[in-house]
Motif scaffolding. Structure first.
Motif, PDB file in Angstrom:
ATOM      1  N   VAL A   1     -94.944  38.023   6.205  1.00 56.09           N
ATOM      2  CA  VAL A   1     -95.131  39.149   5.126  1.00 56.09           C
ATOM      3  C   VAL A   1     -96.372  39.885   5.630  1.00 56.09           C
ATOM      4  CG1 VAL A   1     -93.643  37.921   3.359  1.00 56.09           C
ATOM      5  CG2 VAL A   1     -96.205  37.531   3.419  1.00 56.09           C
ATOM      6  N   GLU A   2     -96.331  41.163   5.261  1.00 53.46           N
ATOM      7  CA  GLU A   2     -97.671  41.817   5.735  1.00 53.46           C
ATOM      8  C   GLU A   2     -97.595  43.234   4.916  1.00 53.46           C
ATOM      9  OE1 GLU A   2     -97.416  44.182   9.019  1.00 53.46           O
ATOM     10  OE2 GLU A   2     -95.400  44.046   9.498  1.00 53.46           O
ATOM     11  N   ILE A   3     -98.991  43.483   4.820  1.00 55.30           N
ATOM     12  CA  ILE A   3     -99.110  44.759   4.066  1.00 55.30           C
ATOM     13  C   ILE A   3     -99.888  45.568   5.046  1.00 55.30           C
ATOM     14  CG2 ILE A   3    -100.848  46.107   2.496  1.00 55.30           C
ATOM     15  CD1 ILE A   3    -100.662  43.637   0.594  1.00 55.30           C
ATOM     16  N   GLU A   4     -99.233  47.016   5.497  1.00 53.66           N
ATOM     17  CA  GLU A   4     -99.507  47.812   6.259  1.00 53.66           C
ATOM     18  C   GLU A   4    -100.369  49.032   5.689  1.00 53.66           C
ATOM     19  OE1 GLU A   4     -96.755  48.814   9.368  1.00 53.66           O
ATOM     20  OE2 GLU A   4     -96.622  46.503   9.842  1.00 53.66           O
TER      21      GLU A   4
ATOM     22  N   SER B   1    -101.856  46.861  10.200  1.00 53.89           N
ATOM     23  CA  SER B   1    -101.801  45.407   9.222  1.00 53.89           C
ATOM     24  C   SER B   1    -103.235  45.285   8.420  1.00 53.89           C
ATOM     25  CB  SER B   1    -101.260  44.353   9.967  1.00 53.89           C
ATOM     26  OG  SER B   1    -102.163  44.283  10.895  1.00 53.89           O
ATOM     27  N   GLN B   2    -102.930  45.151   7.240  1.00 55.48           N
ATOM     28  CA  GLN B   2    -104.211  44.812   6.582  1.00 55.48           C
ATOM     29  C   GLN B   2    -104.380  43.238   6.130  1.00 55.48           C
ATOM     30  OE1 GLN B   2    -106.591  47.491   5.975  1.00 55.48           O
ATOM     31  NE2 GLN B   2    -105.024  48.443   7.160  1.00 55.48           N
ATOM     32  N   GLN B   3    -103.129  42.832   5.918  1.00 53.80           N
ATOM     33  CA  GLN B   3    -103.029  41.350   5.575  1.00 53.80           C
ATOM     34  C   GLN B   3    -101.744  40.881   6.044  1.00 53.80           C
ATOM     35  OE1 GLN B   3    -104.183  39.849   1.800  1.00 53.80           O
ATOM     36  NE2 GLN B   3    -104.777  41.949   1.147  1.00 53.80           N
ATOM     37  N   LEU B   4    -101.856  39.691   6.639  1.00 57.05           N
ATOM     38  CA  LEU B   4    -100.596  39.066   7.174  1.00 57.05           C
ATOM     39  C   LEU B   4    -100.388  37.696   6.698  1.00 57.05           C
ATOM     40  CD1 LEU B   4    -101.082  39.873  11.129  1.00 57.05           C
ATOM     41  CD2 LEU B   4     -99.304  40.842   9.450  1.00 57.05           C
ATOM     42  N   ALA B   5     -99.363  36.978   6.383  1.00 53.46           N
ATOM     43  CA  ALA B   5     -99.101  35.977   5.960  1.00 53.46           C
ATOM     44  C   ALA B   5     -97.788  35.125   6.501  1.00 53.46           C
ATOM     45  CB  ALA B   5     -99.291  35.632   4.476  1.00 53.46           C
ATOM     46  N   ARG B   6     -97.611  33.926   6.652  1.00 51.10           N
ATOM     47  CA  ARG B   6     -96.560  33.438   7.142  1.00 51.10           C
ATOM     48  C   ARG B   6     -96.176  32.108   6.364  1.00 51.10           C
ATOM     49  NH1 ARG B   6    -100.577  33.467  10.453  1.00 51.10           N
ATOM     50  NH2 ARG B   6     -99.700  35.289  11.411  1.00 51.10           N
ATOM     51  N   ILE B   7     -94.806  31.630   6.569  1.00 52.04           N
ATOM     52  CA  ILE B   7     -94.380  30.356   6.169  1.00 52.04           C
ATOM     53  C   ILE B   7     -95.317  29.348   6.905  1.00 52.04           C
ATOM     54  CG2 ILE B   7     -92.232  31.040   5.138  1.00 52.04           C
ATOM     55  CD1 ILE B   7     -90.940  30.368   7.638  1.00 52.04           C
ATOM     56  N   SER B   8     -95.314  28.261   6.321  1.00 52.94           N
ATOM     57  CA  SER B   8     -96.219  26.982   7.014  1.00 52.94           C
ATOM     58  C   SER B   8     -95.419  26.519   8.259  1.00 52.94           C
ATOM     59  CB  SER B   8     -96.164  25.849   6.037  1.00 52.94           C
ATOM     60  OG  SER B   8     -94.981  25.369   5.692  1.00 52.94           O
ATOM     61  N   PHE B   9     -94.183  26.795   8.607  1.00 51.85           N
ATOM     62  CA  PHE B   9     -93.571  26.210   9.653  1.00 51.85           C
ATOM     63  C   PHE B   9     -92.912  27.629  10.543  1.00 51.85           C
ATOM     64  CE2 PHE B   9     -90.561  26.458   6.083  1.00 51.85           C
ATOM     65  CZ  PHE B   9     -89.453  26.861   6.443  1.00 51.85           C
TER      66      PHE B   9
ATOM     67  N   LYS C   1     -92.920  30.087  13.726  1.00 49.48           N
ATOM     68  CA  LYS C   1     -92.871  29.959  15.028  1.00 49.48           C
ATOM     69  C   LYS C   1     -94.095  30.411  15.637  1.00 49.48           C
ATOM     70  CE  LYS C   1     -89.600  31.242  18.528  1.00 49.48           C
ATOM     71  NZ  LYS C   1     -88.441  32.062  18.616  1.00 49.48           N
ATOM     72  N   GLU C   2     -94.800  29.634  16.630  1.00 53.74           N
ATOM     73  CA  GLU C   2     -96.045  30.325  17.154  1.00 53.74           C
ATOM     74  C   GLU C   2     -95.266  30.974  18.694  1.00 53.74           C
ATOM     75  OE1 GLU C   2     -99.176  27.635  17.815  1.00 53.74           O
ATOM     76  OE2 GLU C   2     -98.423  26.411  16.283  1.00 53.74           O
ATOM     77  N   PRO C   3     -96.288  31.892  18.983  1.00 55.53           N
ATOM     78  CA  PRO C   3     -97.629  32.348  18.716  1.00 55.53           C
ATOM     79  C   PRO C   3     -97.660  33.262  17.515  1.00 55.53           C
ATOM     80  CG  PRO C   3     -96.947  33.865  20.501  1.00 55.53           C
ATOM     81  CD  PRO C   3     -95.735  32.864  20.167  1.00 55.53           C
ATOM     82  N   TYR C   4     -98.636  33.008  16.762  1.00 53.47           N
ATOM     83  CA  TYR C   4     -98.966  33.855  15.349  1.00 53.47           C
ATOM     84  C   TYR C   4     -99.228  35.173  15.762  1.00 53.47           C
ATOM     85  CZ  TYR C   4     -98.727  29.311  13.026  1.00 53.47           C
ATOM     86  OH  TYR C   4     -98.190  27.861  12.439  1.00 53.47           O
ATOM     87  N   VAL C   5     -98.722  36.242  14.844  1.00 54.22           N
ATOM     88  CA  VAL C   5     -99.149  37.500  14.932  1.00 54.22           C
ATOM     89  C   VAL C   5    -100.554  37.548  14.351  1.00 54.22           C
ATOM     90  CG1 VAL C   5     -98.403  40.098  14.574  1.00 54.22           C
ATOM     91  CG2 VAL C   5     -96.741  38.210  14.877  1.00 54.22           C
ATOM     92  N   LYS C   6    -101.285  38.282  15.103  1.00 57.90           N
ATOM     93  CA  LYS C   6    -102.654  38.585  14.411  1.00 57.90           C
ATOM     94  C   LYS C   6    -102.962  39.862  13.772  1.00 57.90           C
ATOM     95  CE  LYS C   6    -104.762  34.665  15.386  1.00 57.90           C
ATOM     96  NZ  LYS C   6    -104.878  33.848  14.236  1.00 57.90           N
ATOM     97  N   GLN C   7    -102.205  40.957  14.366  1.00 56.26           N
ATOM     98  CA  GLN C   7    -102.294  42.473  14.020  1.00 56.26           C
ATOM     99  C   GLN C   7    -101.192  42.948  14.613  1.00 56.26           C
ATOM    100  OE1 GLN C   7    -105.479  44.186  16.459  1.00 56.26           O
ATOM    101  NE2 GLN C   7    -105.514  45.975  15.313  1.00 56.26           N
ATOM    102  N   ILE C   8    -100.913  44.027  13.721  1.00 59.59           N
ATOM    103  CA  ILE C   8     -99.576  44.994  13.901  1.00 59.59           C
ATOM    104  C   ILE C   8    -100.030  46.404  13.720  1.00 59.59           C
ATOM    105  CG2 ILE C   8     -97.400  45.730  13.121  1.00 59.59           C
ATOM    106  CD1 ILE C   8     -96.953  42.637  12.145  1.00 59.59           C
TER     107      ILE C   8
ATOM    108  N   ALA D   1    -100.964  42.124  18.262  1.00 59.13           N
ATOM    109  CA  ALA D   1    -101.585  41.114  18.991  1.00 59.13           C
ATOM    110  C   ALA D   1    -101.162  39.786  18.448  1.00 59.13           C
ATOM    111  CB  ALA D   1    -103.109  41.530  18.666  1.00 59.13           C
ATOM    112  N   THR D   2    -101.303  38.921  19.380  1.00 54.43           N
ATOM    113  CA  THR D   2    -100.773  37.649  18.950  1.00 54.43           C
ATOM    114  C   THR D   2    -102.049  36.516  19.211  1.00 54.43           C
ATOM    115  OG1 THR D   2    -100.366  36.781  21.078  1.00 54.43           O
ATOM    116  CG2 THR D   2     -98.444  37.699  19.327  1.00 54.43           C
ATOM    117  N   ASP D   3    -102.069  35.354  18.865  1.00 54.60           N
ATOM    118  CA  ASP D   3    -103.031  34.303  19.145  1.00 54.60           C
ATOM    119  C   ASP D   3    -103.540  34.365  20.574  1.00 54.60           C
ATOM    120  OD1 ASP D   3    -102.879  33.185  16.770  1.00 54.60           O
ATOM    121  OD2 ASP D   3    -101.155  31.665  17.373  1.00 54.60           O
ATOM    122  N   ASN D   4    -102.605  34.679  21.648  1.00 57.86           N
ATOM    123  CA  ASN D   4    -102.851  34.679  22.943  1.00 57.86           C
ATOM    124  C   ASN D   4    -102.881  35.977  23.665  1.00 57.86           C
ATOM    125  OD1 ASN D   4    -100.254  34.406  23.387  1.00 57.86           O
ATOM    126  ND2 ASN D   4    -100.194  32.256  22.987  1.00 57.86           N
TER     127      ASN D   4
END
Ligand code: HEM
Length: 168
Positions: A99-102, A115-123, A125-132, A151-154
Motif C-alpha cells: 500500500v502506498e501514498i504518492e 511515494s511518501q509512504q509505503l507499507a506491505r504485508i508481513s509476508f 515477496k522480496e526484494p522490497y520496494v523502497k521508492q516509487i 528503487a528496491t532493497d538492492n
C-alpha cells in the motif's frame, strides 16, 4: 465528464483540473516492463477513473499478460487534490500486498508523483520496494502515458514500466 454511477452527479469543482483523467483507458499497444533484476516483459492494462460527486477520484488499474491475457498486477485507490493548489495525492492498494501514498503536482496535463509512504504485508515477496516515482501525461495526440520507476532493497531508482493508453 458525468459520473458513471449516477449521471446527474456533477463533478466536484475541486477536481476540474483533473477532468481529463476521468473515464476508461485501454493500452493501445502492450506496455514495456523492465528492471535490472528481471526479464523484460510486455503487458496490457486498463485504467478506470470515476467519481461519485465527492472531491475524490476512484480508480482501478488492471494489468494482464500480453500473450496469455492472464490477470497480473492490480491496483485500486483514490486521488485527492488539495483545493486551490496543484497538489495531488494518490492513495493506492496493490494486489502484491503493497500500500502506498504518492504525492506530487499537476502541471498542465502532467501528474508527477513520488511515494511518501509505503507499507506491505508481513509476508510480502522480496526484494522490497523502497521508492516509487510515477508520471501520467496526457499527450498532444490524446494518448495517456504512464511511466513508473522504482528503487528496491538492492537497486537504485530505475524505470519499471512504460505504457500508453487510448480512451475507450
Ligand atoms: C517484478 C514492483 C507494477 C509486472 C517486480 C518487482 C518489484 C515490482 C519490486 C521485483 C523486482 C526484482 O525482483 O528485483 C512493482 C510496483 C509496481 C509494479 C511497485 C507498481 C507501482 C507492475 C505492473 C506489472 C508488473 C503494472 C504488469 C504486469 C512485473 C513482472 C515482474 C515484476 C512481470 C517480474 C516477475 C515477478 O517478480 O513477478 N515488480 N511492480 N509490475 N513486475 Fe512489477
Amino acid at each position: 465528464m458525468a459520473c458513471p454511477v449516477n449521471n446527474t452527479v456533477e463533478l466536484n469543482p475541486t477536481l476540474l483540473p483533473l477532468e481529463w483523467l476521468l473515464g476508461t483507458w485501454e493500452c493501445d499497444e502492450p506496455g514495456e516492463g523492465s528492471f535490472p533484476t528481471i526479464k523484460p516483459f510486455r503487458y496490457t492494462e486498463t485504467l478506470h477513473f470515476s467519481h461519485v460527486g465527492q472531491p475524490v477520484i476512484n480508480f482501478m488499474f488492471n494489468a494482464f499478460h500480453a500473450e496469455s491475457k492472464k490477470p497480473m498486477h492490480r491496483e485500486c485507490g483514490f486521488v485527492r487534490m488539495q483545493p486551490g493548489t496543484n497538489r495531488v495525492a494518490f492513495i493506492i492498494a496493490q494486489n502484491s500486498g503493497l500500500v502506498e501514498i504518492e504525492e506530487g503536482e499537476l502541471t498542465g496535463q502532467q501528474l508527477s508523483l513520488q511515494s511518501q509512504q509505503l507499507a506491505r504485508i508481513s509476508f510480502a515477496k522480496e526484494p522490497y520496494v523502497k521508492q516509487i516515482c510515477r508520471v501520467f501525461q496526457l499527450r498532444p495526440d490524446g494518448k495517456l502515458e504512464q511511466t513508473v520507476s522504482m528503487a528496491t532493497d538492492n537497486q537504485p531508482l530505475m524505470q519499471h514500466l512504460r505504457i500508453t493508453y487510448r480512451r475507450s
